[in-house]
Write a protein that holds these residues in place. Structure first.
Motif, PDB file in Angstrom:
ATOM      1  N   ALA A 398       0.833  -1.211   0.000  1.00 48.24           N
ATOM      2  CA  ALA A 398       0.000   0.000   0.000  1.00 48.24           C
ATOM      3  C   ALA A 398       0.862   1.254   0.000  1.00 48.24           C
ATOM      4  O   ALA A 398       0.569   2.222  -0.721  1.00 48.24           O
ATOM      5  CB  ALA A 398      -0.933  -0.011   1.213  1.00 48.24           C
ATOM      6  N   VAL A 399       1.930   1.249   0.795  1.00 43.42           N
ATOM      7  CA  VAL A 399       2.830   2.411   0.836  1.00 43.42           C
ATOM      8  C   VAL A 399       3.526   2.585  -0.512  1.00 43.42           C
ATOM      9  O   VAL A 399       3.652   3.701  -1.027  1.00 43.42           O
ATOM     10  CB  VAL A 399       3.861   2.253   1.967  1.00 43.42           C
ATOM     11  N   SER A 400       3.988   1.482  -1.094  1.00 49.66           N
ATOM     12  CA  SER A 400       4.668   1.551  -2.395  1.00 49.66           C
ATOM     13  C   SER A 400       3.726   2.046  -3.485  1.00 49.66           C
ATOM     14  O   SER A 400       4.108   2.863  -4.330  1.00 49.66           O
ATOM     15  CB  SER A 400       5.220   0.172  -2.757  1.00 49.66           C
ATOM     16  N   ARG A 401       2.504   1.553  -3.478  1.00 48.76           N
ATOM     17  CA  ARG A 401       1.516   1.992  -4.470  1.00 48.76           C
ATOM     18  C   ARG A 401       1.176   3.468  -4.283  1.00 48.76           C
ATOM     19  O   ARG A 401       1.023   4.211  -5.256  1.00 48.76           O
ATOM     20  CB  ARG A 401       0.268   1.126  -4.347  1.00 48.76           C
ATOM     21  N   PHE A 402       1.080   3.908  -3.039  1.00 42.62           N
ATOM     22  CA  PHE A 402       0.785   5.312  -2.760  1.00 42.62           C
ATOM     23  C   PHE A 402       1.933   6.209  -3.220  1.00 42.62           C
ATOM     24  O   PHE A 402       1.718   7.282  -3.795  1.00 42.62           O
ATOM     25  CB  PHE A 402       0.560   5.484  -1.251  1.00 42.62           C
ATOM     26  N   ARG A 403       3.173   5.760  -3.005  1.00 43.16           N
ATOM     27  CA  ARG A 403       4.351   6.569  -3.366  1.00 43.16           C
ATOM     28  C   ARG A 403       4.515   6.667  -4.874  1.00 43.16           C
ATOM     29  O   ARG A 403       4.960   7.697  -5.397  1.00 43.16           O
ATOM     30  CB  ARG A 403       5.593   5.944  -2.725  1.00 43.16           C
ATOM     31  N   GLY A 404       4.160   5.627  -5.615  1.00 41.03           N
ATOM     32  CA  GLY A 404       4.315   5.658  -7.067  1.00 41.03           C
ATOM     33  C   GLY A 404       5.777   5.676  -7.467  1.00 41.03           C
ATOM     34  O   GLY A 404       6.591   4.920  -6.941  1.00 41.03           O
ATOM     35  N   GLU A 405       6.121   6.569  -8.403  1.00 43.26           N
ATOM     36  CA  GLU A 405       7.485   6.661  -8.923  1.00 43.26           C
ATOM     37  C   GLU A 405       8.384   7.551  -8.075  1.00 43.26           C
ATOM     38  O   GLU A 405       9.571   7.670  -8.362  1.00 43.26           O
ATOM     39  CB  GLU A 405       7.461   7.194 -10.361  1.00 43.26           C
ATOM     40  N   ARG A 406       7.842   8.189  -7.068  1.00 45.51           N
ATOM     41  CA  ARG A 406       8.633   9.109  -6.252  1.00 45.51           C
ATOM     42  C   ARG A 406       9.615   8.338  -5.370  1.00 45.51           C
ATOM     43  O   ARG A 406       9.275   7.302  -4.783  1.00 45.51           O
ATOM     44  CB  ARG A 406       7.728   9.975  -5.387  1.00 45.51           C
ATOM     45  N   ALA A 407      10.847   8.856  -5.285  1.00 51.36           N
ATOM     46  CA  ALA A 407      11.871   8.205  -4.465  1.00 51.36           C
ATOM     47  C   ALA A 407      11.570   8.400  -2.981  1.00 51.36           C
ATOM     48  O   ALA A 407      10.898   9.361  -2.579  1.00 51.36           O
ATOM     49  CB  ALA A 407      13.252   8.760  -4.797  1.00 51.36           C
ATOM     50  N   LEU A 408      12.083   7.486  -2.165  1.00 54.32           N
ATOM     51  CA  LEU A 408      11.897   7.605  -0.716  1.00 54.32           C
ATOM     52  C   LEU A 408      12.650   8.812  -0.178  1.00 54.32           C
ATOM     53  O   LEU A 408      13.798   9.061  -0.552  1.00 54.32           O
ATOM     54  CB  LEU A 408      12.400   6.342  -0.019  1.00 54.32           C
ATOM     55  N   ASP A 409      12.000   9.565   0.698  1.00 53.55           N
ATOM     56  CA  ASP A 409      12.647  10.690   1.365  1.00 53.55           C
ATOM     57  C   ASP A 409      13.220  10.288   2.719  1.00 53.55           C
ATOM     58  O   ASP A 409      14.057  11.007   3.275  1.00 53.55           O
ATOM     59  CB  ASP A 409      11.646  11.842   1.558  1.00 53.55           C
ATOM     60  N   ASP A 410      12.756   9.177   3.260  1.00 52.65           N
ATOM     61  CA  ASP A 410      13.214   8.734   4.578  1.00 52.65           C
ATOM     62  C   ASP A 410      13.174   7.212   4.614  1.00 52.65           C
ATOM     63  O   ASP A 410      12.479   6.570   3.815  1.00 52.65           O
ATOM     64  CB  ASP A 410      12.320   9.332   5.669  1.00 52.65           C
ATOM     65  N   ASP A 411      13.929   6.645   5.551  1.00 49.59           N
ATOM     66  CA  ASP A 411      13.956   5.191   5.707  1.00 49.59           C
ATOM     67  C   ASP A 411      12.590   4.689   6.165  1.00 49.59           C
ATOM     68  O   ASP A 411      11.851   5.384   6.865  1.00 49.59           O
ATOM     69  CB  ASP A 411      15.018   4.789   6.730  1.00 49.59           C
TER      70      ASP A 411
END
Length: 420
Positions: A398-411
């Motif tokens: 769910a988190v990955s789908r919500f983030r989409g193509e955007r890179a992670l800003d935090d661990d």
């Protein structure tokens, strides 16, 4: 009598020959012959001038052709020499992809620079030889002057290029060395978190997910078996991420291991946080802080004792109802001495627990919208009845789908547990 050319007729009339049917007198005839002779001399002179002009043009065209051929050969030699010179730096860069010692890097770059200078010498020698091509003195002087200016300009540009290539090699070597250090730090940090995908104990089952935003992260979690079947879990989050944050997590892990080794039966979450606070305060010098949640699960007593140092509160789901396990305390490393208190909650079979870092709730999508605790709370409540690994996978997806193509800003770190 055949028709006479109009121009000849006019010339004859000027000489007094109006009637061409009768032969002229002797004097007129001499004039006619003299005029015709003069015309032939003019024609011969014009033909001679034209011949000389054609010869000169042919010679000039030949000289220009030879000059163009020489210029073509010179430019071809220049291109080949520049290519050879750049190959020197390419070979030098490839020979030290991951330099182990700065001395070796400096030696390689110095060698490349000397070979590059040698190639430039060959280039200018070829250019000088091309200037000696045959031609008129004036053309040679003009060509030499123009070529000198062009060669000087090439010399300046290529020397500047050589300096930039040297700097590029140093930068590449430095980045390669830094990348190697980061890879080592990442490997060390991976050793700080549990390697098991699912942790199975008689009364508790855990599943975790750890994903750093950079080569090295600031998140960290661990678990340890304690005497009498108890289980210690610790989840922490250092401010920022990168190699500095990873060093702080190492200090936190070391402090945790010391307390676990020496306290054993008497270990408490509050005591653990106090020792970790002193260690991180000394290591981070107040430039780095760490939030942390420490818990001890006691299957015999059916309880969970926890202490918190500014970390997001864990969630407890029981009978499809969700609540936070609140405990107060300032982040580790903020002050040399800090007080933490432990609180205990009773657990029942079927209870589900979730620990997480703010990298989960503050993860942003392409519209800069955060995932939020509200979404996480609702999602965990809907999957709490599933086995821990399935609940974990559902949250991660769910988190990955919500983030989409955007890179992670935090661990991102989360731990799901279920009481049996």
């Amino acid at each position: 009598m055949a028709e006479i050319d109009p121009l000849l007729a006019r010339q004859l009339r000027r000489l007094g020959l109006e009637d061409l049917g009768e032969p002229p007198d002797k004097e007129t005839w001499h004039k006619v012959v003299a005029r015709i002779s003069e015309h032939y001399r003019h024609v011969a002179d014009d033909r001679s001038l034209l011949t000389r002009s054609l010869d000169l043009s042919t010679n000039e065209m030949g000289a220009l052709h030879r000059q163009l051929l020489a210029e073509r050969d010179r430019l071809r030699s220049v291109v080949v020499a520049i290519g050879d010179a750049l190959t020197v730096f390419h070979d030098a860069a490839n020979s030290q992809v991951e330099p182990s010692r700065p001395i070796e890097v400096g030696s390689t770059i110095s060698t490349a620079k000397r070979r590059f200078a040698s190639k430039l010498g060959e280039l200018f020698s070829l250019s000088g030889a091309a200037q000696a091509a045959p031609g008129s003195a004036t053309q040679a002087a003009a060509g030499a002057s123009g070529s000198d200016e062009a060669i000087n300009e090439v010399r300046v540009q290529l020397v500047a290029l050589g300096d930039r290539l040297v700097q590029l090699l140093y930068d590449t070597a430095e980045k390669a060395s830094l990348k190697k250090q980061l890879e080592v730090a990442r490997a060390v940090q991976q050793m700080l978190v549990p390697s098991e995908d699912v942790i199975e104990r008689p009364s508790l089952r855990l599943a975790s997910h750890f994903q750093p935003a950079a080569e090295c992260g600031g998140d960290w979690w661990t678990f340890h078996d304690l005497p009498d079947g108890r289980l210690l879990t610790v989840v922490g989050d250092v401010t920022g991420h990168g190699i500095s944050s990873a060093i702080i997590t190492g200090a936190a892990k070391a402090a945790c291991d010391i307390v676990r080794t020496f306290a054993r039966e008497a270990i408490s979450p509050a005591q653990l946080l106090r020792v970790m606070n002193c260690s991180i305060f000394e290591a981070g010098q107040q430039k780095f802080l760490m939030t942390c949640a420490a818990c001890v699960f006691d299957p015999g007593a059916g309880s969970l004792t926890l202490a918190n140092a500014g970390h997001p509160f864990p969630y407890l789901v029981r009978n499809n109802a969700i609540r936070q396990l609140a405990a107060q305390g300032e982040p580790l490393g903020a002050a040399s001495s800090a007080e933490y208190t432990s609180s205990t909650v009773a657990l029942e079979g079927g209870d589900a627990l979730l620990w997480f870092t703010d990298g989960v709730t503050e993860c942003e999508n392409e519209s800069s919208e955060q995932f939020s605790e509200k979404r996480l709370r609702s999602l965990f409540q809907s999957v709490a009845a599933c086995p821990p690994e399935e609940a974990r996978d559902a949250i991660v997806e769910a988190v990955s789908r919500f983030r989409g193509e955007r890179a992670l800003d935090d661990d991102v770190t989360l731990v799901v547990a279920r009481v049996s």
